[in-house]
Design a protein around this motif. Sequence first.
Motif, PDB file in Angstrom:
ATOM      1  N   GLU A   1      -7.455   6.042  -7.547  1.00 61.34           N
ATOM      2  CA  GLU A   1      -8.842   6.515  -7.439  1.00 61.34           C
ATOM      3  C   GLU A   1      -9.032   7.341  -6.166  1.00 61.34           C
ATOM      4  O   GLU A   1      -9.712   8.377  -6.185  1.00 61.34           O
ATOM      5  CB  GLU A   1      -9.791   5.318  -7.428  1.00 61.34           C
ATOM      6  N   LYS A   2      -8.431   6.875  -5.070  1.00 61.22           N
ATOM      7  CA  LYS A   2      -8.546   7.602  -3.813  1.00 61.22           C
ATOM      8  C   LYS A   2      -7.875   8.967  -3.921  1.00 61.22           C
ATOM      9  O   LYS A   2      -8.418   9.981  -3.461  1.00 61.22           O
ATOM     10  CB  LYS A   2      -7.893   6.791  -2.692  1.00 61.22           C
TER      11      LYS A   2
ATOM     12  N   SER B  45      -6.621   1.366  -6.844  1.00 61.39           N
ATOM     13  CA  SER B  45      -7.378   1.854  -5.684  1.00 61.39           C
ATOM     14  C   SER B  45      -6.759   3.128  -5.121  1.00 61.39           C
ATOM     15  O   SER B  45      -7.466   4.081  -4.772  1.00 61.39           O
ATOM     16  CB  SER B  45      -7.417   0.781  -4.585  1.00 61.39           C
ATOM     17  N   THR B  46      -5.428   3.150  -5.046  1.00 62.01           N
ATOM     18  CA  THR B  46      -4.720   4.327  -4.531  1.00 62.01           C
ATOM     19  C   THR B  46      -4.928   5.521  -5.440  1.00 62.01           C
ATOM     20  O   THR B  46      -5.152   6.646  -4.989  1.00 62.01           O
ATOM     21  CB  THR B  46      -3.212   4.030  -4.396  1.00 62.01           C
TER      22      THR B  46
ATOM     23  N   GLN C  39       0.832  -1.207   0.000  1.00 65.30           N
ATOM     24  CA  GLN C  39       0.000   0.000   0.000  1.00 65.30           C
ATOM     25  C   GLN C  39       0.864   1.253   0.000  1.00 65.30           C
ATOM     26  O   GLN C  39       0.617   2.196  -0.768  1.00 65.30           O
ATOM     27  CB  GLN C  39      -0.914  -0.004   1.227  1.00 65.30           C
TER      28      GLN C  39
ATOM     29  N   HIS D 191      -4.128  -3.850  -8.722  1.00 60.99           N
ATOM     30  CA  HIS D 191      -5.335  -3.561  -7.932  1.00 60.99           C
ATOM     31  C   HIS D 191      -5.072  -2.460  -6.906  1.00 60.99           C
ATOM     32  O   HIS D 191      -5.865  -1.504  -6.782  1.00 60.99           O
ATOM     33  CB  HIS D 191      -5.801  -4.837  -7.218  1.00 60.99           C
ATOM     34  N   THR D 192      -3.970  -2.580  -6.170  1.00 56.92           N
ATOM     35  CA  THR D 192      -3.663  -1.595  -5.128  1.00 56.92           C
ATOM     36  C   THR D 192      -3.355  -0.236  -5.735  1.00 56.92           C
ATOM     37  O   THR D 192      -3.774   0.804  -5.219  1.00 56.92           O
ATOM     38  CB  THR D 192      -2.467  -2.067  -4.282  1.00 56.92           C
TER      39      THR D 192
ATOM     40  N   SER E  26       2.544   1.701  -3.424  1.00 53.44           N
ATOM     41  CA  SER E  26       1.587   2.170  -4.434  1.00 53.44           C
ATOM     42  C   SER E  26       1.308   3.659  -4.263  1.00 53.44           C
ATOM     43  O   SER E  26       1.261   4.409  -5.245  1.00 53.44           O
ATOM     44  CB  SER E  26       0.275   1.375  -4.331  1.00 53.44           C
TER      45      SER E  26
END
Length: 277
Positions: free
Chosen positions: A137-138, A134-135, A68, A130-131, A71
């Motif tokens: 998009e956040k 997600s990062t 995490q 995937h991570t 990323s």
Amino acid sequence: MHNEVIAHIKSRKSELIEKWIDRVKEDADERMVNVVSEQVFQGTSYEFFDLILLSLSEKDHEYKNKLQMFSEKVVRLGWPITFVVSGLRKFIHLVHDDLIEQGVVSKEREGEYLESLDEWLAPLSNEIIHTYASTWEKTVSLQKIALQELSAPLIPVVEHISIMPLVGTIDTERARLIMENLLDGVVSHRAEVVLIDITGVPVVDTMVAHHVIQAAEAVHLVGARCMLVGIRPEIAQTIVNLGIDLNKFITTSTLRKGMEKALEMTNRKIVELEGVN
């Protein structure tokens, strides 16, 4: 086989990572390399290398946290996911080549080892994608919220006169925010005259003009007058070519001229005092 490969990678870590960084840099976009210092690039590459090894560890919680963090870091650096995944592929081939060069793998078994490396790192590749997504998009979501909070504030400059400076492109969502901020601000500031400053708007097309006209008409409905300021020559030409009618509104080329008119409209004016520096 995994233990054998991991032991080899750890024993040759320094040599492998230097070769790997050179290969990654060969295909990297020049901008990606130049926007960060050599120290940051090297440090991030070492983090990625350690993350790959950690992916086989039993410390699942530690691995997830580091994945995490990694990323988030590459998103901040602006590195695209294709660059990261490509680096992983280069790692596979580099380790495979090194195993052969060092005599760890025979010619007869090199296909077997390459397939094993692919199977080993495929889950990591999927997790990184995937991570990263997600990062990203956040991050984009947080940036959008921050921009919305800063977007189109109505600023009271003197009593009964407020200014709304617009900067950047205006889409439908932003136009909605402009309208809300404008109407709320006119009422809360008790504004009689509102100056919409489009100096910072790079392009004024039919849609932008439509949104500005709607905002001005809405201001009129709540009892205030609207003025459009900051109309540059190229913007004026575009408005004429598009056939947009702005005759209902007072327009000026600069904010200063608009402010002078706004003062006149509220029965005030700027007076120069003699003897005052």
